[in-house]
Design a protein around this motif. Structure first.
Motif, mmCIF file in Angstrom:
data_model
loop_
_atom_site.group_PDB
_atom_site.id
_atom_site.type_symbol
_atom_site.label_atom_id
_atom_site.label_comp_id
_atom_site.label_asym_id
_atom_site.label_seq_id
_atom_site.Cartn_x
_atom_site.Cartn_y
_atom_site.Cartn_z
ATOM 1 N N VAL A 431 0.862 -1.172 0.000
ATOM 2 C CA VAL A 431 0.000 0.000 0.000
ATOM 3 C C VAL A 431 0.908 1.235 0.000
ATOM 4 C CG1 VAL A 431 -1.981 -1.105 1.108
ATOM 5 C CG2 VAL A 431 -0.187 -0.082 2.529
ATOM 6 N N TYR A 432 0.338 2.337 -0.457
ATOM 7 C CA TYR A 432 1.146 3.545 -0.670
ATOM 8 C C TYR A 432 0.494 4.725 0.044
ATOM 9 C CZ TYR A 432 2.888 0.496 -4.333
ATOM 10 O OH TYR A 432 3.403 -0.576 -5.028
ATOM 11 N N GLN A 433 1.308 5.432 0.843
ATOM 12 C CA GLN A 433 0.812 6.606 1.560
ATOM 13 C C GLN A 433 1.496 7.860 1.006
ATOM 14 O OE1 GLN A 433 1.449 6.751 5.828
ATOM 15 N NE2 GLN A 433 -0.425 7.969 6.110
ATOM 16 N N PRO A 434 0.695 8.885 0.682
ATOM 17 C CA PRO A 434 1.287 10.097 0.073
ATOM 18 C C PRO A 434 2.028 10.961 1.076
ATOM 19 C CG PRO A 434 -1.075 10.369 0.369
ATOM 20 C CD PRO A 434 -0.765 8.946 0.744
ATOM 21 N N LYS A 435 2.996 11.707 0.557
ATOM 22 C CA LYS A 435 3.694 12.753 1.316
ATOM 23 C C LYS A 435 3.410 14.091 0.614
ATOM 24 C CE LYS A 435 7.556 10.300 1.008
ATOM 25 N NZ LYS A 435 8.977 9.887 1.123
ATOM 26 N N LEU A 449 4.438 0.668 1.745
ATOM 27 C CA LEU A 449 4.305 -0.037 3.017
ATOM 28 C C LEU A 449 3.823 -1.456 2.756
ATOM 29 C CD1 LEU A 449 2.465 2.853 4.886
ATOM 30 C CD2 LEU A 449 4.865 2.220 5.166
ATOM 31 N N ILE A 450 4.549 -2.438 3.279
ATOM 32 C CA ILE A 450 4.211 -3.834 3.025
ATOM 33 C C ILE A 450 3.127 -4.299 3.985
ATOM 34 C CG2 ILE A 450 6.020 -4.764 4.549
ATOM 35 C CD1 ILE A 450 6.434 -6.978 2.407
ATOM 36 N N ARG A 451 2.211 -5.116 3.472
ATOM 37 C CA ARG A 451 1.127 -5.688 4.265
ATOM 38 C C ARG A 451 1.051 -7.197 3.990
ATOM 39 N NH1 ARG A 451 1.728 -1.452 6.254
ATOM 40 N NH2 ARG A 451 0.201 0.193 6.641
ATOM 41 N N TRP A 452 0.463 -7.930 4.957
ATOM 42 C CA TRP A 452 0.350 -9.386 4.824
ATOM 43 C C TRP A 452 -1.107 -9.792 4.995
ATOM 44 C CZ3 TRP A 452 2.831 -13.357 8.757
ATOM 45 C CH2 TRP A 452 2.614 -14.654 8.284
ATOM 46 N N PRO A 501 8.287 10.293 -6.874
ATOM 47 C CA PRO A 501 9.227 9.290 -6.320
ATOM 48 C C PRO A 501 8.537 8.395 -5.293
ATOM 49 C CG PRO A 501 9.639 11.440 -5.362
ATOM 50 C CD PRO A 501 8.615 11.665 -6.439
ATOM 51 N N ILE A 502 9.160 7.287 -5.054
ATOM 52 C CA ILE A 502 8.606 6.317 -4.105
ATOM 53 C C ILE A 502 9.686 5.933 -3.107
ATOM 54 C CG2 ILE A 502 9.166 4.162 -5.324
ATOM 55 C CD1 ILE A 502 6.129 3.457 -4.758
ATOM 56 N N SER A 503 9.302 5.781 -1.856
ATOM 57 C CA SER A 503 10.285 5.428 -0.815
ATOM 58 C C SER A 503 9.980 4.029 -0.260
ATOM 59 C CB SER A 503 10.278 6.468 0.315
ATOM 60 O OG SER A 503 9.013 6.523 0.941
ATOM 61 N N VAL A 504 11.040 3.312 0.073
ATOM 62 C CA VAL A 504 10.938 1.941 0.586
ATOM 63 C C VAL A 504 11.748 1.841 1.874
ATOM 64 C CG1 VAL A 504 11.386 -0.502 0.121
ATOM 65 C CG2 VAL A 504 10.684 1.016 -1.749
ATOM 66 N N LYS A 648 -4.642 8.109 3.690
ATOM 67 C CA LYS A 648 -4.284 6.854 4.315
ATOM 68 C C LYS A 648 -3.498 6.000 3.319
ATOM 69 C CE LYS A 648 -8.353 6.692 7.322
ATOM 70 N NZ LYS A 648 -9.545 5.902 7.749
ATOM 71 N N PRO A 649 -2.836 4.952 3.796
ATOM 72 C CA PRO A 649 -2.191 4.022 2.861
ATOM 73 C C PRO A 649 -3.236 3.414 1.923
ATOM 74 C CG PRO A 649 -1.374 3.669 5.086
ATOM 75 C CD PRO A 649 -2.524 4.618 5.201
ATOM 76 N N MET A 650 -2.958 3.416 0.630
ATOM 77 C CA MET A 650 -3.923 2.991 -0.396
ATOM 78 C C MET A 650 -3.263 1.990 -1.342
ATOM 79 S SD MET A 650 -5.418 6.781 -1.318
ATOM 80 C CE MET A 650 -3.805 7.569 -1.238
#
Length: 668
Positions: A431-435, A449-452, A501-504, A648-650
């Motif tokens: 899932v991806y949360q904006p900045k 953000l990793i989810r299970w 850009p994307i952050s990990v 929110k994370p989407m």
């Protein structure tokens, strides 16, 4: 003239008993060879071979005492010693060949052949040592039979012994193998004597043989005394010295894990037992910085303090590097609590070691139960679980095991097991949360953000499975997958006109591999511009090999990838290293955002922002949930924000809809 000898059958019986007892003693000693380690193995090997060889030799000459040739006989001293040496050396070789825990029939056969050959060599060398006015000839058929008896019986004895050597010390099977070895010795000797024909040149039949008897009697008595001395000495070493080495910790002098296991093996009481599992806090840092020598001295001093609490009904054990255990009989909850308090107070007192003033604390887990209701593993496991709970609660305290902890422990074990297959079965998703940049009022990027999605337990929180992945090392393949998945999604969004850009997030475990090579290969595989990737490291990484971390971060930034420090200000002292660590941004932990009404907290945030500006670092505030948070942080100089207020994370589809709702246009 041919002479016919006669036997004293009482002495014959004595010779048989000597052979069997010597065999049993030797085989009992060598039974310890496969269970011993290092030099201890060779101690038992030498002792067993000496007793075996000496026993064979003694039996032979006791047999000669039983045989009255009615002639004057003397013995060559050199050949007599040679016969003893042959017997001892052959026994040593045979036992050495069969020393490993697992031996095949070839080694047993070789050992039997060598031991049998040693018995044969000893006997016929001993016969050759006889000096008399005549000579000896042998019946070839009986001589061959004596050789076969020695070899076959030796093989059978070794085979039985090696097969049943792990039986109890007084096992009937061990006595059977010893009896067979005695048969090998006696059978060979008396068959060999029957094969011998004595021819003398002068009639000396009136000689009483007293000279022979006296010589043999002295020699045999001395050798039997030596055998007894070696056997008793070996028993003493086994029961005292070696047992102490096996059951006592060499550093602290406390009983060790083996002694603890022996307690549980032999304990048959039904009263309640208290198990207090003690782990030293901060020990690893002291051991790593000051060296193992200081670490050992520190553990030694801790052991000395714990000995003060040893009673007839409570015993301390050292079961690991910095782990100790107390077992308390007739223990209830109040007694366990009082003892834990006393132990914690004692442990945290200052240690003065080699000019160092050291301070450590302890974390204690308590489990109470009976062995009738619980097995030992249950008591130890629950105490261990409670100890880790105590560490998680802040250390320097004790925690009592509860059923709720047990449920959590079972769930943790289940997650740990299922985690291994989650990647294969594609249960992870991103899932991806904006900045957001409040100065330009525009999107600043996304955090992946990793989810299970567990097939039975539903969505598992990363707060729950990430620590498990860290412990097991699974975090490395999991992060590798997340990195590739996030970069792929970023590339797809760019193709759709969403150029952000994307952050990990990275774990400290990732720095154990060649991280720059992993990043480069992922970027090349996806075809993503390095400037579109940002890596987030945690502040706690400064507790690891900081020089290695800095070196790898330099290599990553040389690729064009940005680096930010996540959870900044959570308690790890990295401020003094900020000028060395190659990063582009600081992410303020959400703890700051949730306490903005506190003037001192706002002052800290303002100081961090000013420091970041001087270091040319961006500051990203996490946990922004409302307009008040946004306004206060903007006033303090924070420009980039992240939180539920902005989104929110989407998943990827929801992100695209969200961007469309903003009427987003590429500002490139």
């Amino acid at each position: 003239m041919n002479l016919e000898g006669s036997y004293n059958y009482y002495i014959v019986a004595v010779s048989a008993v000597i052979a069997i007892l010597a065999s049993y003693s030797a085989l009992s000693m060598t039974s310890k060879i496969s269970r011993a380690n290092g030099k201890t193995q060779y101690y038992w090997l030498l002792a067993g071979a000496f007793v075996m060889g000496s026993g064979v030799w003694s039996m032979h000459f006791v047999g000669m005492l039983a045989f009255d040739l009615h002639a004057s006989v003397k013995y060559d001293f050199g050949l007599t010693l040679l016969s003893l040496g042959a017997s001892v050396i052959s026994s040593f070789i045979a036992f050495y060949i069969t020393m490993p825990k697992n031996v095949n029939w070839i080694k047993i056969g070789t050992g039997g052949l060598i031991m049998g050959s040693g018995i044969i060599t000893m006997h016929y060398t001993g016969m050759e040592a006889m000096m008399m006015d005549g000579n000896i000839t042998y019946d070839k058929q009986l001589l061959l039979i004596s050789v076969m008896i020695a070899i076959v019986a030796s093989y059978a004895a070794l085979f039985l012994f090696l097969r049943f050597r792990n039986q109890s010390s007084y096992s009937l099977l061990k006595w059977l193998s010893a009896a067979l070895m005695g048969v090998a010795i006696c059978g060979m000797h008396y068959t060999g004597m029957s094969a011998a024909n004595f021819h003398v040149h002068v009639n000396d039949s009136g000689h009483d043989g007293s000279e022979l008897s006296f010589f043999l009697l002295i020699g045999v008595c001395v050798m039997i005394f030596i055998i007894l001395f070696v056997s008793w000495g070996a028993m003493y070493v086994d029961r005292n010295v070696l047992e102490r080495l096996a059951y006592q910790d060499s550093v602290t002098g406390l009983p060790n894990r083996n002694e603890m296991n022996r307690f549980f093996d032999t304990y048959n009481g039904n009263e309640s037992l208290g198990v207090l599992f003690i782990d030293l806090d901060q020990f690893k840092a002291i051991n790593d910085t000051l060296g193992h020598h200081i670490g050992d001295l520190l553990v030694q001093e801790v052991g000395r303090r714990l000995k003060q609490f040893v009673r007839i009904d409570q015993q301390a054990y050292r079961i690991g590097g910095d782990e100790f255990l107390f077992i308390v009989k007739q223990c209830d909850l109040n007694r366990a609590k009082q003892m834990a308090d006393s132990l914690l107070r004692s442990i945290k007192q200052v240690y003065r070691i080699d000019g160092n003033e050291l301070y450590i604390t302890g974390s204690i887990g308590i489990s109470i139960g009976t062995l009738q209701e619980n097995d030992r593993s249950s008591l130890l496991r629950t105490a261990d679980t409670a100890m880790y709970k105590a560490k998680g609660m802040g250390k320097n305290q004790y925690c009592i095991y509860t059923d709720e902890m047990g449920v959590k422990e079972v769930r943790k074990m289940e997650l740990e097991k299922d985690l291994q297959q989650a990647l294969v079965n594609k249960q992870f998703f991103i899932v991806y949360q904006p900045k957001w940049n409040v100065k330009s009022n525009s999107l600043y990027g996304f955090e992946a953000l990793i989810r299970w999605q567990h097939p039975r337990l539903g969505t598992v929180s990363p707060m729950e499975f990430i620590p498990i992945a860290e412990e097991t090392g699974f975090i490395i393949p999991m992060t590798r997958w997340a990195l590739e998945e996030a970069c792929s999604q970023c590339k797809r969004w760019i193709n759709k006109g969403i150029k952000q850009p994307i952050s990990v997030n990275l774990s400290a475990r990732l720095f154990q591999i060649d991280l720059s090579e992993l990043i480069q290969s992922t970027l090349d595989k996806i075809g993503l511009d390095p400037t579109m990737l940002e890596l987030e490291i945690t502040e706690s990484m400064v507790l690891n090999d900081i020089n290695n971390v800095i070196q790898q971060l330099h290599q990553i930034r040389e690729l064009g990838v940005k680096v930010s420090m996540d959870d900044f200000g959570t308690g790890y002292s990295s401020i003094g290293l900020l000028d060395r660590i190659p990063i582009d941004a600081l992410k303020l932990d959400r703890l700051f955002t949730l306490d903005l009404e506190n003037p001192s907290k706002r002052a800290i945030i303002n100081a961090i922002v000013l420091m970041a500006e001087n270091l040319q670092l961006d500051v990203i505030a996490e946990g922004v949930e409302n307009e008040e948070h946004k306004g206060c942080l903007k006033e303090l100089g924070c420009i980039i924000m992240q939180g539920y207020y902005y989104g929110k994370p989407m998943n990827e589809e929801d992100v695209e809809k969200w961007v469309q709702s903003l009427k987003y246009t590429d500002n490139s």
